[in-house]
Scaffold this active site. Structure first.
Site, PDB file in Angstrom:
ATOM      1  N   SER A 155      41.521  42.309  48.247  1.00 42.38           N
ATOM      2  CA  SER A 155      42.782  42.655  47.596  1.00 42.38           C
ATOM      3  C   SER A 155      42.573  43.722  46.534  1.00 42.38           C
ATOM      4  O   SER A 155      41.490  43.835  45.948  1.00 42.38           O
ATOM      5  CB  SER A 155      43.330  41.390  46.939  1.00 42.38           C
ATOM      6  OG  SER A 155      44.342  41.702  46.034  1.00 42.38           O
TER       7      SER A 155
ATOM      8  N   TYR B 117      42.263  33.898  41.028  1.00 45.35           N
ATOM      9  CA  TYR B 117      42.463  34.371  42.404  1.00 45.35           C
ATOM     10  C   TYR B 117      41.656  35.645  42.648  1.00 45.35           C
ATOM     11  O   TYR B 117      40.895  35.752  43.616  1.00 45.35           O
ATOM     12  CB  TYR B 117      43.960  34.615  42.676  1.00 45.35           C
ATOM     13  CG  TYR B 117      44.210  35.428  43.919  1.00 45.35           C
ATOM     14  CD1 TYR B 117      43.933  34.902  45.184  1.00 45.35           C
ATOM     15  CD2 TYR B 117      44.700  36.740  43.846  1.00 45.35           C
ATOM     16  CE1 TYR B 117      44.141  35.659  46.337  1.00 45.35           C
ATOM     17  CE2 TYR B 117      44.913  37.494  44.985  1.00 45.35           C
ATOM     18  CZ  TYR B 117      44.633  36.959  46.222  1.00 45.35           C
ATOM     19  OH  TYR B 117      44.828  37.703  47.353  1.00 45.35           O
TER      20      TYR B 117
ATOM     21  N   LYS C   3      38.188  36.709  45.146  1.00 46.39           N
ATOM     22  CA  LYS C   3      38.021  37.841  46.080  1.00 46.39           C
ATOM     23  C   LYS C   3      36.767  38.642  45.728  1.00 46.39           C
ATOM     24  O   LYS C   3      35.983  39.022  46.603  1.00 46.39           O
ATOM     25  CB  LYS C   3      39.261  38.750  46.039  1.00 46.39           C
ATOM     26  CG  LYS C   3      40.528  38.101  46.575  1.00 46.39           C
ATOM     27  CD  LYS C   3      40.423  37.795  48.057  1.00 46.39           C
ATOM     28  CE  LYS C   3      41.655  37.127  48.608  1.00 46.39           C
ATOM     29  NZ  LYS C   3      41.477  36.577  49.959  1.00 46.39           N
TER      30      LYS C   3
HETATM   31  P1  NAD Z   1      49.468  33.311  53.640  1.00 44.18           P
HETATM   32  O1  NAD Z   1      49.426  32.224  52.629  1.00 44.18           O
HETATM   33  O2  NAD Z   1      50.747  33.586  54.323  1.00 44.18           O
HETATM   34  O3  NAD Z   1      48.353  33.043  54.769  1.00 44.18           O
HETATM   35  C1  NAD Z   1      47.137  32.399  54.474  1.00 44.18           C
HETATM   36  C2  NAD Z   1      46.971  31.282  55.493  1.00 44.18           C
HETATM   37  O4  NAD Z   1      45.742  30.608  55.223  1.00 44.18           O
HETATM   38  C3  NAD Z   1      48.087  30.231  55.415  1.00 44.18           C
HETATM   39  O5  NAD Z   1      48.639  30.061  56.699  1.00 44.18           O
HETATM   40  C4  NAD Z   1      47.373  28.967  54.959  1.00 44.18           C
HETATM   41  O6  NAD Z   1      47.942  27.791  55.515  1.00 44.18           O
HETATM   42  C5  NAD Z   1      45.953  29.215  55.426  1.00 44.18           C
HETATM   43  N1  NAD Z   1      44.898  28.517  54.662  1.00 44.18           N
HETATM   44  C6  NAD Z   1      44.710  28.484  53.321  1.00 44.18           C
HETATM   45  N2  NAD Z   1      43.631  27.751  53.024  1.00 44.18           N
HETATM   46  C7  NAD Z   1      43.110  27.317  54.205  1.00 44.18           C
HETATM   47  C8  NAD Z   1      42.007  26.502  54.548  1.00 44.18           C
HETATM   48  N3  NAD Z   1      41.211  25.963  53.630  1.00 44.18           N
HETATM   49  N4  NAD Z   1      41.762  26.247  55.860  1.00 44.18           N
HETATM   50  C9  NAD Z   1      42.576  26.759  56.827  1.00 44.18           C
HETATM   51  N5  NAD Z   1      43.649  27.535  56.555  1.00 44.18           N
HETATM   52  C10 NAD Z   1      43.908  27.806  55.248  1.00 44.18           C
HETATM   53  O7  NAD Z   1      48.892  34.618  52.934  1.00 44.18           O
HETATM   54  P2  NAD Z   1      48.910  36.119  53.453  1.00 44.18           P
HETATM   55  O8  NAD Z   1      49.857  36.876  52.599  1.00 44.18           O
HETATM   56  O9  NAD Z   1      49.035  36.169  54.911  1.00 44.18           O
HETATM   57  O10 NAD Z   1      47.437  36.546  53.009  1.00 44.18           O
HETATM   58  C11 NAD Z   1      46.350  36.477  53.895  1.00 44.18           C
HETATM   59  C12 NAD Z   1      45.087  36.841  53.127  1.00 44.18           C
HETATM   60  O11 NAD Z   1      45.259  38.142  52.569  1.00 44.18           O
HETATM   61  C13 NAD Z   1      44.760  35.912  51.966  1.00 44.18           C
HETATM   62  O12 NAD Z   1      43.373  35.731  51.917  1.00 44.18           O
HETATM   63  C14 NAD Z   1      45.249  36.672  50.773  1.00 44.18           C
HETATM   64  O13 NAD Z   1      44.535  36.341  49.601  1.00 44.18           O
HETATM   65  C15 NAD Z   1      44.989  38.109  51.178  1.00 44.18           C
HETATM   66  N6  NAD Z   1      45.853  39.073  50.495  1.00 44.18           N
HETATM   67  C16 NAD Z   1      47.213  38.938  50.556  1.00 44.18           C
HETATM   68  C17 NAD Z   1      48.031  39.834  49.876  1.00 44.18           C
HETATM   69  C18 NAD Z   1      49.540  39.663  49.887  1.00 44.18           C
HETATM   70  O14 NAD Z   1      50.208  40.252  49.025  1.00 44.18           O
HETATM   71  N7  NAD Z   1      50.133  38.934  50.820  1.00 44.18           N
HETATM   72  C19 NAD Z   1      47.468  40.899  49.164  1.00 44.18           C
HETATM   73  C20 NAD Z   1      46.078  41.019  49.140  1.00 44.18           C
HETATM   74  C21 NAD Z   1      45.291  40.111  49.829  1.00 44.18           C
END
Ligand code: NAD
Ligand code: UDP
Length: 335
Positions: free
Chosen positions: A124, A147, A151
């Site tokens: 991120s 958080y 990362k």
């Molecule tokens: P999201 O919460 O929609 O998806 C993450 C998924 O991981 C969820 O479906 C959740 O149920 C699953 N999960 C969490 N912990 C788990 C575990 N221990 N075992 C199995 N499944 C688990 O989030 P997103 O927006 O799709 O983000 C995906 C990734 O991208 C994350 O790692 C997030 O930190 C990173 N990210 C997101 C953003 C954003 O703005 N959306 C920005 C930068 C980075």
């Protein structure tokens, strides 16, 4: 051979799976559904007309994860699974360190055991010590909340793994602000409770779920005083994963890429563009700055363009239109 997608029922994961299936990859999904709904699987099938495997598994559960590796021929992993709410991470750091870091350690141990050494990881822009200029992959690092720390720490762990064993191929993708939804309106961001992020808040105001948008600060040093971010359409982001996967499969190295558009838009720019592309006015009030917010954050993504051959295709208008279509067709999300 299949691609294992952890966190595949989540927002970015589900869009990436659509692209993977469209490109002909076999897909295996692992998710514990802690922040997503099972209904998304049906929607992915509806869009792609393709099938895939799903396991309701927590990546912290090594035995269950091993079973997935035993019963499938996994070629590479795209690792989205993680908790992502900054505020919650401040309140519950142990939960974040445990889920995100221990989860990744367990995943890597199992990958190593089953000789699967190709990994694309969701990092991120929060890993950067923010400044008012475009951020390159070499910009100074420094997270300001648990958080972001998870990362940064995971990036370091993955570098150490690669240092110890050069037969790994690892790509770290630093996302900027993913917004938008699949153009079908069938999948999108299903924000639980009050949205923390700008775009889901705007669409909830537009659909009548919230009265007005609170704009956090109008005294930043920007053209209209509101904060500037680099919004990227989630489908462009998903396509970036395919480019990264392709490179990861073919090269044993560790590399990091920014995925953003390089264009910064203020909060008011987004509000006005939303109205322009949907015809819906968004009432707002100006409030105090949100603690921890920076004034400007946007990416220099030239490395991804050059090395991955990735280029974003969708602009802010597409992001607003597709976010709105998803919200309008699914006012209660996947429920
Ligand atoms: P999201 O919460 O929609 O998806 C993450 C998924 O991981 C969820 O479906 C959740 O149920 C699953 N999960 C969490 N912990 C788990 C575990 N221990 N075992 C199995 N499944 C688990 O989030 P997103 O927006 O799709 O983000 C995906 C990734 O991208 C994350 O790692 C997030 O930190 C990173 N990210 C997101 C953003 C954003 O703005 N959306 C920005 C930068 C980075
Ligand atoms: N923002 C806002 N009102 C909201 C949510 C966000 O004014 O209800 C602003 C926020 O201050 C920032 C921008 O919108 O300037 C993007 O915020 P978001 O939380 O979506 O992304 P991040 O700050 O994590 O980059």
């Amino acid at each position: 051979m299949a691609i294992l997608v952890t966190g595949g029922t989540g927002y970015i994961g589900s869009h990436t799976i659509v692209e993977l299936l469209d490109e002909g990859y076999d897909v295996v999904i692992v998710d514990n559904l802690s922040n997503s709904k099972i209904e998304v699987l049906q929607r992915i099938k509806e869009i792609t007309k393709k099938d895939f495997k799903f396991y309701e598994v927590d990546i912290l559960c090594k035995e269950a994860l091993e079973e997935v590796f035993k019963t499938n021929s996994i070629e590479a992993v795209i690792h989205f699974a993680g908790l992502k709410a900054v505020g919650e991470s401040v309140a519950k750091p142990l939960m974040y360190y445990n889920n995100n870091i221990v989860g990744t350690l367990v995943l890597c141990e199992v990958m190593d055991k089953y000789n699967v050494k190709k990994l694309v990881f969701s990092s991120s822009a929060t890993v950067y010590k923010m400044s008012d200029y475009s951020l390159t992959e070499d910009s100074e690092l420094g997270a300001t909340n648990p958080y972001g720390n998870t990362k940064l720490m995971i990036e370091q762990i993955l570098r150490d793994i690669y240092m110890s064993d050069n037969s790994w191929g690892i790509t770290l993708l630093r996302y900027f602000n993913p917004v938008g939804a699949h153009e079908s309106g069938l999948i999108g961001e299903d924000a639980v409770g009050t949205p923390n992020n700008l775009m889901p808040y705007i669409t909830q105001v537009a659909v009548g779920k919230r009265r007005e948008l609170s704009i956090f600060g109008s005294d930043y040093n920007t053209h209209d005083g509101t904060g500037i971010r680099d919004y990227i359409h989630v489908v462009d982001l998903a396509k970036g994963h395919l480019k990264a996967l392709n490179k990861t499969l073919n090269e044993n190295q560790i590399e990091v890429y920014n995925l953003g558009t390089g264009k910064g838009y203020s909060v008011l720019d987004v509000v006005h563009k939303f109205t322009k592309s949907t015809g819906i006015d968004i009432p707002y009030t100006i409030c105090n700055r949100r603690p921890g917010d920076v004034s400007v954050c946007y990416a220099d993504s030239s490395k991804a363009r050059r090395d991955l051959g990735w280029e974003f295709e969708k602009g802010l208008e597409d992001m607003c239109r597709d976010s709105w279509k998803w919200q309008m067709l699914n006012p209660l999300g996947y429920e």
